[in-house]
Structures are given as structure tokens and as C-alpha cells.
Design an enzyme around this catalytic site. Structure first.
Site: not given
Length: 411
Positions: A81, A79, A142, A176-177
Site C-alpha cells: 500500500d 508493503h 514508499d 502497512e501505512e
């Protein structure tokens, strides 16, 4: 490979791609568009085919098969973001060569020290090349490490045609976050039978079980009166919100739970006398316990309104994603192949539940079974985030090995 991974992750990390709960656009932030466009150019540059970015910022590309064998199309996703929990503006990655196991001074001025006394897992990385923050932002490994690893793995396969593989699809997704990653993901256009998110943590993580997840917004209404004449008139919504929070089981919070234990998590509290808005997330692996948690909150709201008057408090509940195990277990060969791929690269698989979710949590319910594999990072979502570049190499090798294993299993 190590140099390429450092270069890629550094480049991606410096682009601020934090998502935004309050935004209704897709992606929710302009920085995600910036990274998406950069990745489109890079995918074309390394030789990928069918490179696209749609109107919602979803980047997709194809690595065509280099064999005539009947191999299912597989996908790899990461992802764009980064988390909303800590700033991602002006990220300045630091490289530590041959880590010696001692304290790392991330920022001497503040000061910010990454110490094995506070983070004992650091001792696992003696001798490794680490990438850290400068103590003022998160790193964004991440999930930009996952992007770098997928990109590097695809480049490796392109430049090593002797490695046989089937058709491979890659995708980089926004938001996604904040739980919206797959909301506009076109599974049919992606056209893969199985996929993997490269969105895990330390070396060896292999996950096919996630939380069931919901979000709750609870609004408390009060009555504001001048404090000098407030007796028997004022209703302080903030005090009601605090009393409500105290009715939740205190030991069922993230800081007191582990393994398969669920929780209620107070993530935001904003208010005044007149109105207070409280945001919770609700998590549990067991579906019945998950439903019971939601019922507990709604029942408590009903109790509050009976006691203090209708409309004193209102709740908005929405499910975010479900435990993907239910959809992956009928296709355990994809977990078995990832397991074997890790072992073939000298990595010991660590199968455990995700105390969180990935895009795969939702994609699995959209018809695309998608377990999760490690990136090599630790301490996500904060200034102590770091990643082992050595383990990024391993993650890249595992992506390559998964592609190889699918080709071998088709023979």
C-alpha cells in the site's frame, strides 16, 4: 539492473494501492489485490518457489538455499500500500537522467517545482537518474521501491548461482501505512529466523529503533439550536474540540520535533455544532513517556467531562506498535550483518531511529526480529517524493550482500 528497477517501479507505481482507514476488509482496497496478483505472477516468472497469496492479500515466496551449509532462513519484506496523505490515483512517474542540481519542473501548468532551495538534499543527487512524480500525485516509492529492489535482488541471485546463500523468504504485505500490516501476517508460515524490511529512505539508512505508537479518536458532543434562539442553550462541539487542541503542548507536534522527541499529531478534524470527531496519533521512543502521553489525553478528557458534564467528550485509544529495539537488541548480529553488507557495497551505514514505524515494529514483537534498510527515496507521502535509481541499485546490491554475509557467517 537499473533498467529492471525503473521498469518494475514504474509498473507498480501506476497501480493505485492507497490503503483506507475506514475500510474493514483485508486488504482495505482493491488496488492492493491487483498488485498482489501481479507480484505472484512475477515471482513465479523469475523462478521463485512456494509462491502464495493468502485470503488477506499477503504474498509470500521462497528462494531455496543453493548450499548445504547450516544457514538460518532470512526474510525480506516490503508493503503493497501507499500512504493516505496524498492521492495515489493516476501516478505518472517521470525519469530525470543525469540530474544537474537545478530546479525540476514537475508540472508546468500548476506549477509544481522540486527545488534544491526547498529540498537541499537534492544536491546529493547530481549526476543520478531520478524518478519523480508529475506534481499531481505521490510516487509510491514508499514502499514499491522496496518491492522492486527485493524482486530484482531475488532475480539476481537466481541468475547468479555462484553467489551462495541460504533459504530466503520474501513477503509483500498490505495496509502497512495504516498500521495494520502484520495484523494477519502468519509468522509460522513465513518460517524465517530473522527478516529485514526494505522500507527506509535515503542511502545508508539502517534502523532498528522505532516509535511507540498509539491512535486516539476523541468525540465531542454538543447541542444544536437555531442560532437566533441559541443563547444559553447551544453547545458548539467544534469550539470544544478547538479548545481541547489548544490544551496540548504546542511545541510537541511533528513540525517542531526531531531525533528522539515525541509528539501529539492532529491528523483529522471533522465536525458540526452537534458532534465533532478529532483523530490524533501519539508517538514517543521512550515507553514511559509514551504511556504518559496517553495518560495526559485521558486525564484531559476526564477533566472536560467534569467541567462540562458526563458524556461531553469520549476517547478511544489503541496502541498500534512498540519500539522494536527491545526485541532486536538480543539479536544484534542481524544489524551487524546489514552494516557489513552496506560497507561491502561502498555504502556508509547511517544508524538512526525511525521517526515512524515499519511492519518490523510489530513483527519483532511477534517473534520475528526485523530491522529496516534503505530504499533510496526522499520526501515520501507527497507530490515532491522522488527516488534515486542509482541508490535503488545500491539497495538491491545490499539485499544480495546480506544473503551472502549470512552464508559466509555460517562457515
Amino acid at each position: 539492473m537499473k533498467h529492471d528497477l525503473i521498469r518494475r517501479l514504474t509498473t507498480y507505481a501506476k497501480i493505485d494501492t492507497q490503503s483506507d482507514y475506514a475500510s474493514t476488509t483485508v486488504p482495505t482496497t482493491d488496488g492492493q489485490w491487483t498488485l498482489a496478483r501481479l507480484l505472484v505472477d512475477e515471482l513465479k516468472e523469475i523462478g521463485m518457489s512456494d509462491v502464495t497469496v493468502d485470503a488477506n492479500g499477503y504474498v509470500m515466496a521462497t528462494l531455496p538455499a543453493n548450499t548445504d551449509a547450516d544457514i538460518p532462513t532470512i526474510g525480506f519484506l516490503a508493503h503493497l500500500d501507499t500512504a493516505t496523505d496524498f492521492t495515489g490515483t493516476n501516478v505518472n512517474p517521470q525519469i530525470v537522467e543525469a540530474y544537474d542540481g537545478e530546479d525540476l519542473v514537475l508540472n508546468a501548468t500548476l506549477p509544481v517545482i522540486l527545488s534544491p532551495k526547498d529540498f537541499p538534499a537534492l544536491k546529493n543527487y547530481v549526476g543520478h537518474t531520478l524518478m519523480t512524480t508529475d506534481g499531481t500525485t505521490l510516487l509510491g516509492a514508499d514502499n514499491k521501491a522496496g518491492i522492486a529492489e527485493i524482486m530484482t535482488a531475488m532475480h539476481h541471485l537466481i541468475t547468479h548461482p555462484e553467489i551462495k546463500h541460504g533459504r530466503i523468504r520474501v513477503a509483500f504485505t498490505p495496509d502497512e501505512e495504516i498500521g495494520r500490516g502484520p495484523h494477519h501476517f502468519d509468522v509460522a508460515a513465513f518460517d524465517a529466523k530473522f527478516a529485514y524490511t526494505v522500507d527506509g529512505g535515503p542511502l545508508g539508512e539502517l534502523e532498528y529503533e522505532s516509535f511507540n505508537a498509539a491512535a486516539a479518536e476523541i468525540i465531542f458532543h454538543g447541542t444544536n439550536v437555531h442560532p437566533g434562539t441559541a443563547k444559553d442553550k447551544m453547545v458548539n462541539s467544534q469550539k470544544h474540540a478547538m479548545a481541547f487542541q489548544n490544551r496540548l503542548p504546542g511545541d510537541e507536534a511533528p513540525e517542531f520535533t526531531d531525533g528522539f522527541e515525541g509528539f501529539y499529531h492532529l491528523i483529522s478534524f471533522e465536525g458540526s455544532v452537534e458532534k465533532t470527531t478529532v483523530q490524533y496519533i501519539i508517538r514517543d521512543f521512550d515507553r514511559s513517556k509514551f504511556e504518559a502521553r496517553k495518560h495526559f489525553l485521558t486525564a484531559l478528557v476526564e477533566e472536560w467531562n467534569k467541567k462540562y458534564g458526563a458524556g461531553s467528550v469520549e476517547i478511544k485509544l489503541n496502541d498500534q506498535y512498540y519500539n522494536m529495539r527491545e526485541k532486536i537488541e538480543p539479536h544484534m548480529e542481524i544489524v551487524d550483518i546489514a552494516h557489513a553488507a552496506m560497507e561491502s557495497r561502498g555504502v556508509t551505514p547511517i544508524i538512526k531511529p525511525i521517526r515512524g514505524g515499519t511492519d518490523g515494529s510489530q513483527l519483532s514483537y511477534m517473534g520475528l526480529p526485523t530491522p529496516n534498510i534503505f530504499t533510496g527515496g526522499e520526501n515520501y507521502h507527497g507530490k515532491f517524493e522522488f527516488i534515486s535509481v542509482d541508490n535503488m541499485v545500491k539497495a538491491t546490491e545490499v539485499v544480495v550482500a546480506i544473503a551472502e554475509r549470512f552464508a559466509q557467517s555460517a562457515k
